[in-house]
Design a protein around this motif. Sequence first.
Motif, PDB file in Angstrom:
ATOM      1  N   ALA A  55       0.836  -1.204   0.000  1.00 51.98           N
ATOM      2  CA  ALA A  55       0.000   0.000   0.000  1.00 51.98           C
ATOM      3  C   ALA A  55       0.863   1.244   0.000  1.00 51.98           C
ATOM      4  CB  ALA A  55      -0.921  -0.012   1.214  1.00 51.98           C
ATOM      5  N   ASN A  56       1.946   1.230   0.786  1.00 55.37           N
ATOM      6  CA  ASN A  56       2.840   2.388   0.807  1.00 55.37           C
ATOM      7  C   ASN A  56       3.480   2.604  -0.553  1.00 55.37           C
ATOM      8  OD1 ASN A  56       2.435   3.331   3.339  1.00 55.37           O
ATOM      9  ND2 ASN A  56       4.076   2.126   4.263  1.00 55.37           N
ATOM     10  N   TRP A  57       3.806   1.510  -1.224  1.00 51.98           N
ATOM     11  CA  TRP A  57       4.378   1.638  -2.570  1.00 51.98           C
ATOM     12  C   TRP A  57       3.358   2.301  -3.506  1.00 51.98           C
ATOM     13  CZ3 TRP A  57       2.937  -0.253  -7.336  1.00 51.98           C
ATOM     14  CH2 TRP A  57       3.888  -0.090  -8.338  1.00 51.98           C
ATOM     15  N   ALA A  58       2.079   1.872  -3.383  1.00 48.63           N
ATOM     16  CA  ALA A  58       1.046   2.460  -4.249  1.00 48.63           C
ATOM     17  C   ALA A  58       0.809   3.921  -3.902  1.00 48.63           C
ATOM     18  CB  ALA A  58      -0.251   1.675  -4.113  1.00 48.63           C
ATOM     19  N   ARG A  59       0.787   4.223  -2.582  1.00 50.07           N
ATOM     20  CA  ARG A  59       0.574   5.611  -2.159  1.00 50.07           C
ATOM     21  C   ARG A  59       1.678   6.517  -2.675  1.00 50.07           C
ATOM     22  NH1 ARG A  59      -0.650   3.301   3.632  1.00 50.07           N
ATOM     23  NH2 ARG A  59      -2.836   2.824   3.302  1.00 50.07           N
ATOM     24  N   LYS A  60       2.893   5.946  -2.678  1.00 52.56           N
ATOM     25  CA  LYS A  60       4.039   6.727  -3.131  1.00 52.56           C
ATOM     26  C   LYS A  60       3.909   7.079  -4.608  1.00 52.56           C
ATOM     27  CE  LYS A  60       8.791   5.767  -4.222  1.00 52.56           C
ATOM     28  NZ  LYS A  60       9.769   4.698  -4.312  1.00 52.56           N
ATOM     29  N   ILE A 114       6.964   8.503   2.559  1.00 56.04           N
ATOM     30  CA  ILE A 114       5.815   7.604   2.464  1.00 56.04           C
ATOM     31  C   ILE A 114       6.281   6.157   2.399  1.00 56.04           C
ATOM     32  CG2 ILE A 114       3.851   6.934   1.041  1.00 56.04           C
ATOM     33  CD1 ILE A 114       3.720   9.845   0.112  1.00 56.04           C
ATOM     34  N   GLU A 115       7.337   5.927   1.608  1.00 54.77           N
ATOM     35  CA  GLU A 115       7.824   4.561   1.445  1.00 54.77           C
ATOM     36  C   GLU A 115       8.318   3.991   2.765  1.00 54.77           C
ATOM     37  OE1 GLU A 115      11.051   4.189  -1.217  1.00 54.77           O
ATOM     38  OE2 GLU A 115      10.408   2.229  -1.945  1.00 54.77           O
ATOM     39  N   GLU A 116       8.968   4.846   3.572  1.00 54.16           N
ATOM     40  CA  GLU A 116       9.461   4.373   4.861  1.00 54.16           C
ATOM     41  C   GLU A 116       8.370   4.342   5.922  1.00 54.16           C
ATOM     42  OE1 GLU A 116      12.568   7.109   5.552  1.00 54.16           O
ATOM     43  OE2 GLU A 116      13.834   6.292   3.962  1.00 54.16           O
ATOM     44  N   GLY A 117       7.164   4.785   5.553  1.00 53.52           N
ATOM     45  CA  GLY A 117       6.069   4.754   6.513  1.00 53.52           C
ATOM     46  C   GLY A 117       6.153   5.828   7.575  1.00 53.52           C
ATOM     47  N   ARG A 118       6.871   6.921   7.285  1.00 49.92           N
ATOM     48  CA  ARG A 118       7.012   7.975   8.293  1.00 49.92           C
ATOM     49  C   ARG A 118       6.027   9.124   8.068  1.00 49.92           C
ATOM     50  NH1 ARG A 118      11.912  10.712   8.462  1.00 49.92           N
ATOM     51  NH2 ARG A 118      12.530  10.043   6.390  1.00 49.92           N
TER      52      ARG A 118
END
Lengths: 303, 180, 185
Positions: free
Chosen positions: C13-18, C143-147
Amino acid sequence: MSTGMRIVDIIAYPFIAFLIGMLYMGIARNIIGRIHRRWGPPVLQNLIDVFKLYRKREAGSHGVMFHLGPIIMVTGVVTCLYFIPMLSDGRWLKGFSFDGDLILVTYLMVLGALGMALGVGQGGVPFGVMGVTRGLTRLIGLEIPYFIAIIVLMAHYNTASINKIIELQAGGLSNWAMFKVPLAFIASLFSFWGMMGASPFDIPGAPQEVASGPATEFGGKYLALMMSSRGIFGFLKLTLWVDLFMGGAANLLILVGKTFVLFVTVLFVTSVYSRFKVEQAVDFMWRYPTIIGLIALVIEMVR
Amino acid sequence: MSYLEELKVKIENMFSPEKCYFPKENLLSFLVSNSEVRGALSYLKDVEGFKHFVMLSCVDWLEEGKFELVYIVWHPEKKVNAMVKTKIDREKAEFQSLHDMWRQICTYEREIWEMFGVNFIGHPRLEPFILEDWKDMPPMRRDFDTLHYVNEHYEWREGREESYKPRDYIGEAFDEWRKK
Amino acid sequence: MCTDNPGVWEYIANWARKHSIWVLAYGTGCGAIEMPPTMTSRYDAERFGLRGAATPRQADLLIISGYLATKTLKRVIRTYEQMYDPKYVLALGSCTINGGMYWDSYNTIKKLDLYIPVDVYVAGCMPRPEAIIEGIIALQKRIEEGRAEGAKKYRENIEWYKKNQREVFGDEMLPDYTWNFEGGI
């Protein structure tokens, strides 16, 4: 074919439409980017967007109907899709075709817009209500040439079954309905561009004018549902036109080829023309395509 | 003799303007008493044909204790401006509203009421316009200390005060440039 | 699917959000004019998956382009509160960082991060499109690191943010219904 394979076939039906529809939308964005002399997004961009929207953590709802609106939309589109045969080889991806399905399909195609209108009505956003009003007004314009073209087709082949129409078109390019009844094809093509949301007729969404029209208040998973149904609906219409006018498709490769050619015509129209006003669109639809369609009908009656 | 010079003679005969001069070409400026403003503007509008109202502004003369109201009008055929000024008392800042002459004066008066605190008698709608929920003195008055207000109401980010001062730098560069 | 503990799904999901950031550009100051060149053919931000969003309900990223008067800040906060959960803020220019050239102005705020959580600041007066794209790449990394959990931060420290907002707005505070979903909408 075994029962298991038949079940897999039926389950795969909407997903194939979804994947190809979303890919086409991505290709459209990329090609329009190239026309603007920029790189444009990757081809998979729309699939990424939909996945991201499904993974949004919040999505505000305004009540039961707001929740059900997008679901009715997807349901209507998928139901309609099952009555349109994708392939004509009689084994794979043939859907639930039966005699007279062409009439049913014309009814079911409106169900998506109806679901959207119900959902937006409970959202209560003025932009959404405006978008729905514009969309339904446009539908009055779009459907007249489309219905006339279908009547011509039914009269020409003396059947209301999509499968029969495909069978009767077999045997070479000159047997395709687009060459047998060319005027009806031209009339229906205008409706087709309008239904695909090509630029002179993109009045319900109308970027920069009414925010994003009916989708204004929808976010997160609701918007994802709407985008998915838009992708499926796009491929549905392409398949229907290929079945009715371009002789159907024996395998998936031919289907993709034929639908892509049709889709490129939509892109050409979109990139060239600017948007009509609501009354201009209805006026245009009731004038030129309708007259062409009526001439085709007269020729068909005389013949 | 140009049109504006003729107009200047007429104005000097009709009213008692204090300073009547041309700040620049095609602009006539004169200062009249409070009671003559409406008469002067009516004369310019109805007799001379200055049909278009350009703007109403306010100048704060803190040392004199006066506010100066400036009305600018435009003659669309002769292509000239006229500027009617008047000075009102700063302590008891009041003036008659002229919104019946041009409708758009309403908005200007509302803004000046908000920014300078001049009360326009007879104005139909004196209510907050640009500032929301403002409790201090009107902010465009010259005795309003903005830096003091900012220190009271906002928080500074650290490091700002140690940064280099562009004013000093520009000063040095300007001096060097002058020497050349 | 559990959304609380990160796992494979959250990673995807983070990859898609990015790669799919829908932008709501709030044009307050001079930065509004930097947005069109960023999106159009010369700099083409769409190749990063950026796309304009028409409404806050659909947007992921709120770009604040320039100084904020207290009156504008009220609208910005309402817009921010209407966006849905993974939401990011990109603030452009020195005006949002420390007041910039409006440092002694009576009605512009000096620190944006007192009022809403800001993910990335882009310095400059005004930052050019290259700098904006740099900021977006920095945001993608976060975003990718979830921060980039601004929404979570805002929800957890809501009292602190509301206190700061109340200091500026005084009695005319914002309504609660844009952020408090407890009672349903």
